[in-house]
Enzyme design. Structure first.
Site, PDB file in Angstrom:
ATOM      1  N   SER A 147      45.779-117.155  -2.269  1.00  0.00           N
ATOM      2  CA  SER A 147      45.844-117.215  -3.734  1.00  0.00           C
ATOM      3  C   SER A 147      46.173-118.632  -4.162  1.00  0.00           C
ATOM      4  CB  SER A 147      46.936-116.269  -4.258  1.00  0.00           C
ATOM      5  OG  SER A 147      47.219-116.498  -5.623  1.00  0.00           O
ATOM      6  N   TYR A 161      55.499-113.872  -4.008  1.00  0.00           N
ATOM      7  CA  TYR A 161      54.066-113.728  -3.747  1.00  0.00           C
ATOM      8  C   TYR A 161      53.475-115.059  -3.283  1.00  0.00           C
ATOM      9  CZ  TYR A 161      49.110-112.826  -4.906  1.00  0.00           C
ATOM     10  OH  TYR A 161      47.744-112.691  -4.870  1.00  0.00           O
TER      11      TYR A 161
END
Length: 279
Positions: A147, A160
């Site tokens: 990501s 995350y």
């Protein structure tokens, strides 16, 4: 693009979003596809949609599997390889965040579960997918789904982002180790993508307003745009590419990450207020 006709592939998190889009692209181009995830109902629906656009003679199947469970990942790899006796491509797409907020106030369980899903889940795919590819005589490509959050700071999404940064490093080390077997390992770093999960953000609001000025191309991405990169990395046209992390984010990595505190502030006080001195 070079042919992937007859390839056997596995896509984790293939029941929706980027995973489903990647599986659909692989199947449309002639690869056999096995998708896995935790919810069978979602997988059954995805298999129907993927099959509708698959090339002639392509097998599309599913297996229920939790990527944080080693026996489940081992079984998913074996199921994917059972079609042809090989595993030619693996897209480790399953991931997500189980918490949002500043690291200084984060719940340990949320950080740990986010790390398990993204980092450990990808590790298990590298382990068992890599073993299968090496033992079948070599060759094959593994793609991890990272990501933009693993590349730049995204405030209030640190757990995350940390897991995705670790995922990128796992892929680099695995690429170094598995090169002797002709197994390639890379990762993709999607920016904000219009999936069902991200709908509350991509549909509009203060967080999207924070995102868009940081994206040179000025828009959110589509799952199919990530799928095209995955297809390239699994296909033979990328045969001399390994150990790389590819940003597919409209150029956002050139500017800055988003502030997820913006989303939290829409529903109440600033998430760091509780740390401020009284008075």
């Amino acid at each position: 693009m070079a042919s992937i006709q007859g390839f056997a592939t596995l896509v984790t998190g293939g029941g929706s979003g980027i995973g489903e889009a990647a599986a659909a692209k692989l199947a449309a181009d002639g690869a056999h596809v096995t998708i896995c995830g935790r919810t069978e109902e979602k997988l059954v629906g995805a298999v129907e949609r993927i099959s509708a656009g698959a090339a002639d003679g392509v097998t599309v199947q599913h297996i229920v599997a939790d990527v944080t469970s080693e026996p489940d990942v081992e079984a998913a790899v074996a199921t994917a390889a059972s079609i042809t006796g090989r595993l030619d491509g693996l897209f480790a797409c399953a991931g997500g965040s189980t918490g949002m907020g500043p690291l200084a106030t984060a719940e340990l369980d949320a950080i740990r579960s986010t790390m398990e899903l993204n980092y450990i889940g990808t590790f298990l795919c590298l382990k068992h997918g890599g073993q299968q590819m090496a033992k079948q005589g070599g060759g094959g490509s593994i793609v991890g789904c990272s990501s933009h959050a693993g590349h730049d700071s995204m405030r209030c999404l640190g757990g995350y982002g940390g897991a995705k940064a670790g995922l990128d490093h796992l892929c680099r080390v695995s690429a170094d180790e598995m090169g002797r077997f002709g197994v390639r390992v890379n990762s993709v770093q999607p920016g904000i993508v219009a999936t069902e999960l991200m709908g509350p953000i991509t549909g509009g609001g203060a967080l999207l307003d924070d995102y868009l000025p940081q994206i040179p191309l000025g828009r959110v991405g589509e799952p199919e745009e990530i799928a095209e990169m995955v297809r390239f990395l699994i296909g033979p046209e990328s045969s001399w590419i390994t150990g790389q992390a590819f940003a597919v984010d409209g150029g956002q990595n050139l500017r800055r990450g988003a502030d997820y505190g913006t989303l939290l502030r829409e529903f109440g006080a600033d998430p760091l207020d509780e740390l401020a001195p009284e008075g």
